[in-house]
Design an enzyme around this catalytic site. Structure first.
Site, PDB file in Angstrom:
ATOM      1  CG  ASP A  57      -3.780  -0.754   9.880  1.00 30.96           C
ATOM      2  OD1 ASP A  57      -2.925   0.143   9.985  1.00 30.96           O
ATOM      3  OD2 ASP A  57      -3.566  -1.935  10.207  1.00 30.96           O
ATOM      4  CG  ASP A  59       2.235  -1.982   8.618  1.00 28.05           C
ATOM      5  OD1 ASP A  59       2.302  -1.868   7.386  1.00 28.05           O
ATOM      6  OD2 ASP A  59       2.975  -1.351   9.403  1.00 28.05           O
TER       7      ASP A  59
END
Length: 304
Positions: A57, A59
């Site tokens: 991922d 962020d």
């Protein structure tokens, strides 16, 4: 035993037996500890395992904050939208950051706002600007710890992919700059190289990430049981649950709890986590407030 020569035979025999008993007990304890000690964790990632890959991922996992927040700052600086838009953008960003929850109505509004900003602009233009914005706002916000995890997979000869709800153009810039294999991201529709202001399908978020990873693994001939995934958000539990080596990185409260229940590995590279969770960065100023919403929490985000 020569040192015992001054003792009477009986006392010498008793002392010798005590010494032997002590030595035997110590040896038995040593052997027992070796047999019952927790075995060392096997080497991971495994060098040369071409059936394994890693999925990260973006962020708050690879990068501090949201990629769209920083991208929006760059767009505001380049006058992609006007100061009069700030009030609408700012309340969306404030709600997202302070409430820490995903309100579907708010997120739809934010996504529509973001798409309206890029509508009519050329894809090549946004890609070029993305390179500049990475240098201006993103390069210094990469978590060194997560970067090292990604590099370990690369050094083992494995492919490493970003998987994010951010626009795929932004994700690809970041992946390229970090030397990663590539990126999966949300696709904004374009016709003849110009953005239409619509998405292709839905944002790459939650279960959609898991489906993207599953499809990529099938295409690449990967064994998901030998793959790893890394995320900070409980929204990514579907993706993390797909692989044999899930990691919770800088986890939110729900993911931390789930990771502990499932005995997943955790890594936390943050300091002052409460301060980071609440409030808009003071140093960011007007441009940052605009950015936090403008390109906006979601050219597809719904939080990751």
């Amino acid at each position: 035993m020569a040192a015992l020569g001054w003792l009477t035979p009986r006392r010498r025999s008793a002392t010798a037996r005590s010494v032997l008993a002590g030595e035997a007990s110590a040896e038995a304890a040593r052997k027992s500890s070796q047999e019952t000690a927790t075995p060392e964790e096997p080497e991971f990632p495994v060098i040369g395992d071409d059936k394994a890959a890693a999925f990260f991922d973006l962020d708050n996992t690879v990068m501090q904050g949201a990629a769209l927040f920083h991208f929006g700052r760059g767009l505001y600086k380049r006058k992609f939208f006007e100061t009069r838009d700030l009030a609408r953008f700012a309340w969306q960003q404030a709600w997202f950051r302070l409430a820490g929850v995903e309100d579907p109505e708010h997120m739809q509004d934010a996504r529509d706002s973001a798409l309206s900003i890029v509508k009519g602009h050329r894809v090549a233009e946004l890609e070029s600007i993305g390179e500049e914005i990475y240098d201006e706002y993103m390069a210094d916000r990469i978590w060194p710890g997560t970067r090292a995890l990604a590099q370990a997979h690369l050094d083992a000869g494995q492919k490493v992919w970003l998987v994010t709800a951010a626009p795929v153009e932004i994700a690809q810039v970041i992946a390229r700059r970090l030397g990663l294999t590539g990126a999966l991201g949300t696709v904004a529709e374009s016709v003849d190289g110009v953005y239409t202001g619509r998405l292709v399908g839905e944002p790459l978020h939650g279960p959609a990430k898991a489906e993207a990873v599953r499809a990529l693994a099938a295409a690449e001939g990967l064994d998901l049981a030998r793959c790893a995934a890394y995320s900070d958000s409980h929204n990514d539990i579907p993706m993390l649950s797909l692989v044999g080596h899930p990691y919770a990185i800088n986890p939110d409260a729900k993911l931390r709890r789930h990771a502990r229940e499932q005995d997943w590995r955790l890594r936390d590279y943050r300091t002052g986590r409460k301060a980071a969770k609440v409030g808009i960065p003071a140093a960011a100023g007007v441009g940052a407030v605009a950015g936090g919403t403008a390109a906006a929490i979601a050219l597809s985000r719904r939080r990751r």
